[in-house]
Design a protein around this motif. Structure first.
Motif, PDB file in Angstrom:
ATOM      1  N   GLN B   7       0.806  -1.226  -0.156  1.00 52.08           N
ATOM      2  CA  GLN B   7      -0.103   0.010  -0.122  1.00 52.08           C
ATOM      3  C   GLN B   7       0.647   1.347  -0.038  1.00 52.08           C
ATOM      4  O   GLN B   7       0.441   2.337  -0.407  1.00 52.08           O
ATOM      5  CB  GLN B   7      -0.924   0.066   1.286  1.00 52.08           C
ATOM      6  CG  GLN B   7      -2.288   0.815   0.861  1.00 52.08           C
ATOM      7  CD  GLN B   7      -2.660   1.643   1.947  1.00 52.08           C
ATOM      8  OE1 GLN B   7      -2.565   1.214   2.792  1.00 52.08           O
ATOM      9  NE2 GLN B   7      -2.518   2.908   1.497  1.00 52.08           N
ATOM     10  N   GLN B   8       2.014   1.245   0.635  1.00 57.04           N
ATOM     11  CA  GLN B   8       2.973   2.309   0.608  1.00 57.04           C
ATOM     12  C   GLN B   8       3.201   2.829  -0.927  1.00 57.04           C
ATOM     13  O   GLN B   8       4.004   3.830  -0.997  1.00 57.04           O
ATOM     14  CB  GLN B   8       4.289   2.146   1.339  1.00 57.04           C
ATOM     15  CG  GLN B   8       4.887   0.901   0.902  1.00 57.04           C
ATOM     16  CD  GLN B   8       5.967   0.665   1.667  1.00 57.04           C
ATOM     17  OE1 GLN B   8       6.827   1.595   2.109  1.00 57.04           O
ATOM     18  NE2 GLN B   8       6.500  -0.731   1.991  1.00 57.04           N
ATOM     19  N   PHE B   9       3.238   1.964  -2.033  1.00 63.37           N
ATOM     20  CA  PHE B   9       3.545   2.319  -3.176  1.00 63.37           C
ATOM     21  C   PHE B   9       2.424   2.897  -3.979  1.00 63.37           C
ATOM     22  O   PHE B   9       2.653   3.487  -5.252  1.00 63.37           O
ATOM     23  CB  PHE B   9       4.132   1.232  -3.828  1.00 63.37           C
ATOM     24  CG  PHE B   9       5.200   0.566  -3.112  1.00 63.37           C
ATOM     25  CD1 PHE B   9       6.381   1.403  -3.031  1.00 63.37           C
ATOM     26  CD2 PHE B   9       5.200  -0.758  -2.632  1.00 63.37           C
ATOM     27  CE1 PHE B   9       7.561   0.665  -2.010  1.00 63.37           C
ATOM     28  CE2 PHE B   9       6.231  -1.282  -2.005  1.00 63.37           C
ATOM     29  CZ  PHE B   9       7.372  -0.476  -1.659  1.00 63.37           C
ATOM     30  N   GLU B  10       1.185   3.108  -3.360  1.00 64.26           N
ATOM     31  CA  GLU B  10       0.091   3.532  -3.956  1.00 64.26           C
ATOM     32  C   GLU B  10       0.245   4.977  -4.304  1.00 64.26           C
ATOM     33  O   GLU B  10       0.753   5.872  -3.638  1.00 64.26           O
ATOM     34  CB  GLU B  10      -1.321   3.550  -3.277  1.00 64.26           C
ATOM     35  CG  GLU B  10      -1.791   2.355  -2.921  1.00 64.26           C
ATOM     36  CD  GLU B  10      -2.413   1.675  -4.180  1.00 64.26           C
ATOM     37  OE1 GLU B  10      -2.561   2.414  -5.092  1.00 64.26           O
ATOM     38  OE2 GLU B  10      -2.815   0.444  -4.212  1.00 64.26           O
ATOM     39  N   ILE B  11      -0.305   5.600  -5.660  1.00 68.84           N
ATOM     40  CA  ILE B  11      -0.133   6.719  -5.917  1.00 68.84           C
ATOM     41  C   ILE B  11      -1.566   7.382  -5.806  1.00 68.84           C
ATOM     42  O   ILE B  11      -2.502   6.939  -6.370  1.00 68.84           O
ATOM     43  CB  ILE B  11       0.323   6.873  -7.425  1.00 68.84           C
ATOM     44  CG1 ILE B  11       1.939   6.590  -7.339  1.00 68.84           C
ATOM     45  CG2 ILE B  11       0.213   8.436  -7.838  1.00 68.84           C
ATOM     46  CD1 ILE B  11       2.734   6.747  -8.502  1.00 68.84           C
ATOM     47  N   SER B  12      -1.674   8.586  -4.920  1.00 69.34           N
ATOM     48  CA  SER B  12      -2.792   9.197  -4.818  1.00 69.34           C
ATOM     49  C   SER B  12      -3.016  10.508  -5.460  1.00 69.34           C
ATOM     50  O   SER B  12      -1.688  11.217  -5.264  1.00 69.34           O
ATOM     51  CB  SER B  12      -3.331   9.115  -3.334  1.00 69.34           C
ATOM     52  OG  SER B  12      -2.190   9.794  -2.710  1.00 69.34           O
ATOM     53  N   LYS B  13      -3.862  11.086  -6.056  1.00 63.35           N
ATOM     54  CA  LYS B  13      -4.104  12.157  -6.648  1.00 63.35           C
ATOM     55  C   LYS B  13      -4.107  13.389  -5.540  1.00 63.35           C
ATOM     56  O   LYS B  13      -5.142  13.175  -4.989  1.00 63.35           O
ATOM     57  CB  LYS B  13      -5.013  12.277  -7.657  1.00 63.35           C
ATOM     58  CG  LYS B  13      -4.691  11.598  -8.866  1.00 63.35           C
ATOM     59  CD  LYS B  13      -5.927  11.592 -10.010  1.00 63.35           C
ATOM     60  CE  LYS B  13      -5.622  10.422 -10.963  1.00 63.35           C
ATOM     61  NZ  LYS B  13      -6.905  10.123 -11.950  1.00 63.35           N
ATOM     62  N   PHE B  26      -1.192  16.292 -10.236  1.00 66.05           N
ATOM     63  CA  PHE B  26      -0.080  16.368  -9.128  1.00 66.05           C
ATOM     64  C   PHE B  26      -0.397  15.211  -8.194  1.00 66.05           C
ATOM     65  O   PHE B  26      -1.414  15.540  -7.163  1.00 66.05           O
ATOM     66  CB  PHE B  26       0.030  17.684  -8.539  1.00 66.05           C
ATOM     67  CG  PHE B  26       1.012  17.901  -7.611  1.00 66.05           C
ATOM     68  CD1 PHE B  26       2.347  18.479  -8.296  1.00 66.05           C
ATOM     69  CD2 PHE B  26       0.905  18.121  -6.461  1.00 66.05           C
ATOM     70  CE1 PHE B  26       3.344  18.504  -7.499  1.00 66.05           C
ATOM     71  CE2 PHE B  26       1.915  18.321  -5.446  1.00 66.05           C
ATOM     72  CZ  PHE B  26       3.112  18.526  -6.143  1.00 66.05           C
ATOM     73  N   THR B  27       0.673  14.348  -7.991  1.00 65.21           N
ATOM     74  CA  THR B  27       0.419  13.380  -6.964  1.00 65.21           C
ATOM     75  C   THR B  27       1.272  13.205  -5.794  1.00 65.21           C
ATOM     76  O   THR B  27       2.076  14.178  -5.867  1.00 65.21           O
ATOM     77  CB  THR B  27       0.314  11.911  -7.751  1.00 65.21           C
ATOM     78  OG1 THR B  27       1.826  11.794  -8.062  1.00 65.21           O
ATOM     79  CG2 THR B  27      -0.480  11.746  -9.029  1.00 65.21           C
ATOM     80  N   ASN B  28       1.044  12.362  -4.865  1.00 65.38           N
ATOM     81  CA  ASN B  28       2.058  12.013  -3.968  1.00 65.38           C
ATOM     82  C   ASN B  28       3.571  11.713  -4.210  1.00 65.38           C
ATOM     83  O   ASN B  28       4.367  12.622  -3.839  1.00 65.38           O
ATOM     84  CB  ASN B  28       1.595  11.180  -2.993  1.00 65.38           C
ATOM     85  CG  ASN B  28       1.629   9.950  -3.509  1.00 65.38           C
ATOM     86  OD1 ASN B  28       1.274   9.769  -4.481  1.00 65.38           O
ATOM     87  ND2 ASN B  28       1.271   8.813  -2.479  1.00 65.38           N
ATOM     88  N   SER B  30       4.619  13.201  -7.131  1.00 66.38           N
ATOM     89  CA  SER B  30       4.920  14.498  -7.635  1.00 66.38           C
ATOM     90  C   SER B  30       5.522  15.411  -6.474  1.00 66.38           C
ATOM     91  O   SER B  30       6.583  16.237  -6.415  1.00 66.38           O
ATOM     92  CB  SER B  30       3.972  15.294  -8.416  1.00 66.38           C
ATOM     93  OG  SER B  30       3.250  14.243  -9.296  1.00 66.38           O
ATOM     94  N   HIS B 113       9.248   3.371  -8.023  1.00 65.25           N
ATOM     95  CA  HIS B 113       8.403   3.125  -9.196  1.00 65.25           C
ATOM     96  C   HIS B 113       9.091   2.969 -10.439  1.00 65.25           C
ATOM     97  O   HIS B 113      10.166   3.898 -10.706  1.00 65.25           O
ATOM     98  CB  HIS B 113       7.375   4.205  -9.427  1.00 65.25           C
ATOM     99  CG  HIS B 113       6.245   3.955  -8.520  1.00 65.25           C
ATOM    100  ND1 HIS B 113       5.060   3.895  -9.001  1.00 65.25           N
ATOM    101  CD2 HIS B 113       5.914   4.424  -7.159  1.00 65.25           C
ATOM    102  CE1 HIS B 113       4.183   3.831  -8.230  1.00 65.25           C
ATOM    103  NE2 HIS B 113       4.800   3.934  -6.951  1.00 65.25           N
TER     104      HIS B 113
END
Lengths: 178, 249
Positions: B7-13, B26-28, B30, B113
């Protein structure tokens, strides 16, 4: 580690259901932002930070080299001063030695001259004295014959009452004297 | 579950954006790229702003970074390679800072990533190809023909050399990505054991000391990996650039 992101994270992964690093939907955004940020970083490094650090390091190494040169120059100078000082000391010593030697020589010469003068004087006095003695002696010896003749004449006259000629007495004295 | 190690690798906007039909939100990720670049650049620029002849402590850190990468590049690619110094330095500092940011709990690790590491690796290999052909022309192909090899073996050797050249961007990107990913997963798994075991009463609490110890040791190891992978990326970049500058073996 990611518990803060739980809601959004699970929502996303639940939707796509793929391993996040392989989720191609996020690639475009990541590539764009990587390009922007890394590009900016490269720009800042190559235009500001690295030339500045490089100039700092160059200034420092230049300064160190300059200081070393200065130190070397001062060392050479002080070496020269020491050498000059020692040279002067040696000169002064040899000069002092020379002066002492000269003074000693002069004193000896003077002494020798005085001694010679004194000795010559003494010798002259001795010779003079000897000459006088010799004169006195010769005179005395010369008078011995006449005294002996007179004495003999008186003795003969008184003892024998005989007249002896002066010539006989003189012959007898001179034969006895010999 | 909060214990999911992936879960720590999830990218959230953070700020959803879209241009020309592509997602450029622009995500975490970025955000942490911006932080990595912002903190590194601010540190390197601000600590050297005094231009002290006698460096302050922070200025010496910047100078040490500079000299470390400069020595690395000069020793493997010679003084000709120094024209690539800003790139190698940026890569090294960017990867190092991204890795170190990832060591903070709850922080996102940019280099976990594959697309990021692959982009950086392709940048390097692309530069090697472009510069190699631009500087040496077709002489750059001598890279694939080592001198002093018997003529019979040349086809085989060339094949091997070409394969190894093609695998370079793959190994360069996968090495960094896999190390960071695996390290973070391992750390998370071991850390996850601690609350799980602690719930089992006294025996569980005592048993949880073991994964706790592992977690502490792994954290130290991960700091080493964070530095080491940045170093490996930088030194391989230097060696590949050396191939572009001096293609004959």
């Amino acid at each position: 580690m990611a518990s803060t992101n739980t809601e959004t994270g699970t929502a996303d992964s639940g939707a796509s259901g793929v391993f996040p690093p392989f989720n191609a939907d996020t690639f475009s955004s990541q590539l764009l932002w990587l390009a922007i940020t890394f590009g900016l970083f490269y720009f800042l490094m190559s235009k500001i930070a690295l030339p500045r650090i490089s100039s700092i390091l160059e200034t420092r190494s230049g300064r160190i080299a300059q200081d070393l040169d200065e130190a070397n120059r001062l060392k050479t100078e002080s070496d020269e001063a020491i050498a000059a000082h020692e040279q002067e000391l040696a000169d002064a010593k040899s000069r002092a030695h020379g002066i002492a030697q000269e003074a000693k020589d002069a004193a000896r010469v003077e002494l020798d001259a005085k001694r010679a003068a004194v000795e010559a004087d003494m010798a002259a006095k001795v010779a003079d004295a000897e000459e006088r003695i010799a004169g006195v002696k010769a005179k005395a010896m010369g008078e011995v014959g006449a005294i002996a003749e007179d004495t003999t004449a008186v003795l003969v006259d008184q003892l024998m009452s005989a007249k002896v000629t002066k010539a006989d007495i003189a012959a007898a004295v001179s034969s006895a004297k010999v | 579950m909060a214990n999911d190690p992936i879960q720590q690798f999830e990218i959230s906007k953070i700020l959803p954006l879209e241009a020309l039909g592509t997602d450029i939100s622009f995500t975490n990720s970025s955000l942490f790229m911006v932080l990595t670049v912002g903190v590194s650049a601010a540190f390197l620029i601000m600590t050297t702003s005094g231009r002290g002849l006698i460096p302050s402590r922070l200025q010496s850190i910047s100078e040490m970074c500079y000299e470390f990468v400069a020595d690395l590049l000069r020793s493997s690619a010679g003084s000709e390679g120094m024209k690539f110094f800003p790139l190698v330095f940026s890569l090294f500092v960017f990867i190092l800072m991204a890795n170190l940011f990832g060591m903070f709990p709850y922080f996102f690790t940019v280099t976990s990533h594959i697309i990021v590491t692959a982009a950086l690796a392709l940048l390097v290999i692309g530069l090697v190809l472009v510069y190699g052909f631009w500087k040496n022309g077709f002489g750059f192909l001598k890279l694939f023909v080592p001198s002093g090899v018997p003529a019979v073996l040349i086809p085989l050797i060339v094949l091997i050399e070409v394969m190894s050249f093609i695998s370079r961007p793959i190994s360069l990107s996968v090495r960094l990505f896999a190390n960071v990913l695996a390290g973070h997963i391992t750390l998370k798994v071991f850390a996850g054991f601690i609350p799980m075991l602690s719930k089992l009463g006294f025996v569980g609490v005592v048993g949880a000391l073991l994964p706790l110890g592992f977690t502490v040791a792994l954290t130290a190891l991960e700091f080493l990996v964070a530095f080491l992978q940045a170093y490996v990326f930088a030194i391989l970049t230097c060696m590949y650039l050396n191939d572009a500058i001096h293609p004959s073996h």
